[in-house]
Design an enzyme around this catalytic site. Sequence first.
Site, PDB file in Angstrom:
ATOM      1  N   LEU A  52       0.827  -1.210   0.000  1.00  0.00           N
ATOM      2  CA  LEU A  52       0.000   0.000   0.000  1.00  0.00           C
ATOM      3  C   LEU A  52       0.859   1.258   0.000  1.00  0.00           C
ATOM      4  CD1 LEU A  52      -2.343  -1.604   2.609  1.00  0.00           C
ATOM      5  CD2 LEU A  52      -3.078  -0.887   0.317  1.00  0.00           C
ATOM      6  N   PRO A  53       0.259   2.425  -0.325  1.00  0.00           N
ATOM      7  CA  PRO A  53       1.071   3.634  -0.459  1.00  0.00           C
ATOM      8  C   PRO A  53       1.757   4.092   0.837  1.00  0.00           C
ATOM      9  CG  PRO A  53      -1.087   3.930  -1.500  1.00  0.00           C
ATOM     10  CD  PRO A  53      -1.135   2.630  -0.751  1.00  0.00           C
ATOM     11  N   THR A  96       6.356   0.753   2.063  1.00  0.00           N
ATOM     12  CA  THR A  96       7.387   1.521   2.778  1.00  0.00           C
ATOM     13  C   THR A  96       6.677   2.486   3.716  1.00  0.00           C
ATOM     14  OG1 THR A  96       8.881   1.401   0.889  1.00  0.00           O
ATOM     15  CG2 THR A  96       9.349   3.090   2.529  1.00  0.00           C
ATOM     16  N   LYS A 144      15.303   0.007   5.265  1.00  0.00           N
ATOM     17  CA  LYS A 144      14.863   0.720   4.055  1.00  0.00           C
ATOM     18  C   LYS A 144      15.031   2.236   4.213  1.00  0.00           C
ATOM     19  CE  LYS A 144      12.310   1.556   0.310  1.00  0.00           C
ATOM     20  NZ  LYS A 144      12.655   1.180  -1.038  1.00  0.00           N
ATOM     21  N   LYS A 170       8.981  11.344   0.322  1.00  0.00           N
ATOM     22  CA  LYS A 170       8.226  10.556   1.309  1.00  0.00           C
ATOM     23  C   LYS A 170       9.191   9.764   2.210  1.00  0.00           C
ATOM     24  CE  LYS A 170       5.857   6.231   1.632  1.00  0.00           C
ATOM     25  NZ  LYS A 170       5.509   5.003   0.971  1.00  0.00           N
TER      26      LYS A 170
HETATM   27  P1  NAD Z   1       0.776   2.828  -6.004  1.00  0.00           P
HETATM   28  O1  NAD Z   1       0.185   4.118  -5.538  1.00  0.00           O
HETATM   29  O2  NAD Z   1       1.052   2.619  -7.452  1.00  0.00           O
HETATM   30  O3  NAD Z   1      -0.180   1.604  -5.536  1.00  0.00           O
HETATM   31  C1  NAD Z   1      -0.850   1.540  -4.320  1.00  0.00           C
HETATM   32  C2  NAD Z   1      -2.137   0.748  -4.529  1.00  0.00           C
HETATM   33  O4  NAD Z   1      -2.813   0.647  -3.270  1.00  0.00           O
HETATM   34  C3  NAD Z   1      -3.106   1.410  -5.511  1.00  0.00           C
HETATM   35  O5  NAD Z   1      -3.513   0.482  -6.483  1.00  0.00           O
HETATM   36  C4  NAD Z   1      -4.267   1.848  -4.624  1.00  0.00           C
HETATM   37  O6  NAD Z   1      -5.527   1.791  -5.284  1.00  0.00           O
HETATM   38  C5  NAD Z   1      -4.196   0.808  -3.511  1.00  0.00           C
HETATM   39  N1  NAD Z   1      -4.876   1.224  -2.297  1.00  0.00           N
HETATM   40  C6  NAD Z   1      -4.817   2.417  -1.663  1.00  0.00           C
HETATM   41  N2  NAD Z   1      -5.604   2.403  -0.569  1.00  0.00           N
HETATM   42  C7  NAD Z   1      -6.178   1.185  -0.535  1.00  0.00           C
HETATM   43  C8  NAD Z   1      -7.113   0.568   0.341  1.00  0.00           C
HETATM   44  N3  NAD Z   1      -7.599   1.209   1.402  1.00  0.00           N
HETATM   45  N4  NAD Z   1      -7.490  -0.705   0.075  1.00  0.00           N
HETATM   46  C9  NAD Z   1      -6.975  -1.370  -0.984  1.00  0.00           C
HETATM   47  N5  NAD Z   1      -6.111  -0.827  -1.859  1.00  0.00           N
HETATM   48  C10 NAD Z   1      -5.717   0.430  -1.627  1.00  0.00           C
HETATM   49  O7  NAD Z   1       2.108   2.636  -5.134  1.00  0.00           O
HETATM   50  P2  NAD Z   1       3.353   1.680  -5.500  1.00  0.00           P
HETATM   51  O8  NAD Z   1       4.299   2.406  -6.389  1.00  0.00           O
HETATM   52  O9  NAD Z   1       2.819   0.337  -5.876  1.00  0.00           O
HETATM   53  O10 NAD Z   1       4.063   1.606  -4.066  1.00  0.00           O
HETATM   54  C11 NAD Z   1       3.577   0.811  -3.015  1.00  0.00           C
HETATM   55  C12 NAD Z   1       4.563   0.909  -1.862  1.00  0.00           C
HETATM   56  O11 NAD Z   1       5.849   0.438  -2.284  1.00  0.00           O
HETATM   57  C13 NAD Z   1       4.766   2.340  -1.345  1.00  0.00           C
HETATM   58  O12 NAD Z   1       4.863   2.312   0.054  1.00  0.00           O
HETATM   59  C14 NAD Z   1       6.083   2.768  -1.996  1.00  0.00           C
HETATM   60  O13 NAD Z   1       6.786   3.740  -1.227  1.00  0.00           O
HETATM   61  C15 NAD Z   1       6.822   1.452  -2.031  1.00  0.00           C
HETATM   62  N6  NAD Z   1       7.856   1.353  -3.093  1.00  0.00           N
HETATM   63  C16 NAD Z   1       7.606   1.823  -4.346  1.00  0.00           C
HETATM   64  C17 NAD Z   1       8.596   1.725  -5.311  1.00  0.00           C
HETATM   65  C18 NAD Z   1       8.359   2.239  -6.709  1.00  0.00           C
HETATM   66  O14 NAD Z   1       9.334   2.344  -7.469  1.00  0.00           O
HETATM   67  N7  NAD Z   1       7.115   2.526  -7.099  1.00  0.00           N
HETATM   68  C19 NAD Z   1       9.836   1.136  -5.009  1.00  0.00           C
HETATM   69  C20 NAD Z   1      10.042   0.613  -3.728  1.00  0.00           C
HETATM   70  C21 NAD Z   1       9.030   0.733  -2.776  1.00  0.00           C
END
Ligand code: NAD
Length: 295
Positions: free
Chosen positions: A64-65, A95, A170, A245
């Site tokens: 999740l975000p 994260t 991390k 973030k």
């Molecule tokens: P994203 O915003 O693309 O995806 C998050 C998903 O969670 C979305 O599909 C959203 O609809 C869903 N969501 C939000 N609230 C929800 C709820 N209450 N119930 C169900 N689903 C819900 O984010 P991401 O890029 O996939 O990143 C996810 C995590 O991984 C974050 O914490 C980010 O910091 C971490 N991360 C991201 C990257 C990257 O390169 N994108 C790399 C390493 C770590």
Amino acid sequence: MKIAFIGLGNMGAPMARNLIKAGHALNLFDLNQAVLKELAELGGSISGSPRDAATGAELVITMLPAAAHVRSVWLGEDGVLAGIGQGVPAVDCSTIDPQTIRDVAAAAAKQGVAVADAPVSGGTGGAQAGTLTFMVGASADLFATLQPVLAQMGRNIVRCGDVGTGQIAKICNNLLLGISMVGVSEAMALGDALGIDTQVLAGIINSSTGRCWSSDTYNPWPGVIETAPSSRGYTGGFGADLMLKDLGLATEAARQAHQPVILGAVAQQLYQSMSQRGEGGKDFSAIINSYRKPK
Ligand code: NAD
């Protein structure tokens, strides 16, 4: 194995796809209906809530975000803990700050459920290729249970200690990355302003004591490293807003621990200015533009 997978965004969707490919039956939940439909076509089944997804699952994974989403998905009325069976292993890969996952794990422990944190590095490319690094905070027993499944989404699965320590690893790494990118940007821009060829300068740094990942793999000066985002207009990398973030998580955790993070706080403000200029979607290495004269 029947796995509940909640949070199917840029990272979660390709991770879930790899688990489906590996032969698992997935209970899927996200607020985005389009991604649910797409993954259901590959063989997953759509659940109506985190609670429904967790009901009957043999493992629960969330991606999740941010912390607020993790709290509501796990602890909410229709959350994971309302549906998960006693003794079912669970892991959050988002994260977030270490305290939030420790709070979730404490609530879960009251009903006989062990929760791990396993934030990742490797970006969306690593998620697609199944080459992520997982930094896992879990007991040795829970780690042993999770390891084979995480290995179907990643290449490097490291136990950092008990729950919360994955997040600590991390945020400390990304604190250093945010700072080192600023340092390399400052040096490259100074070299250019003083009149040295930036390719020559990068070559010297990369064979001298200033060398680091931000200089030799991801150099912010365009054209120095052909595969770096700087050589394609700062697109398709790690967005400055995501770095912001992570620096926020590091500085907040530091505040709680009464621990100074002086350079981290400066770096955070630099990325914040970048975000204010409307450049938060660009790769974080575009921070070098804070040092370059506008053309
Ligand atoms: P994203 O915003 O693309 O995806 C998050 C998903 O969670 C979305 O599909 C959203 O609809 C869903 N969501 C939000 N609230 C929800 C709820 N209450 N119930 C169900 N689903 C819900 O984010 P991401 O890029 O996939 O990143 C996810 C995590 O991984 C974050 O914490 C980010 O910091 C971490 N991360 C991201 C990257 C990257 O390169 N994108 C790399 C390493 C770590």
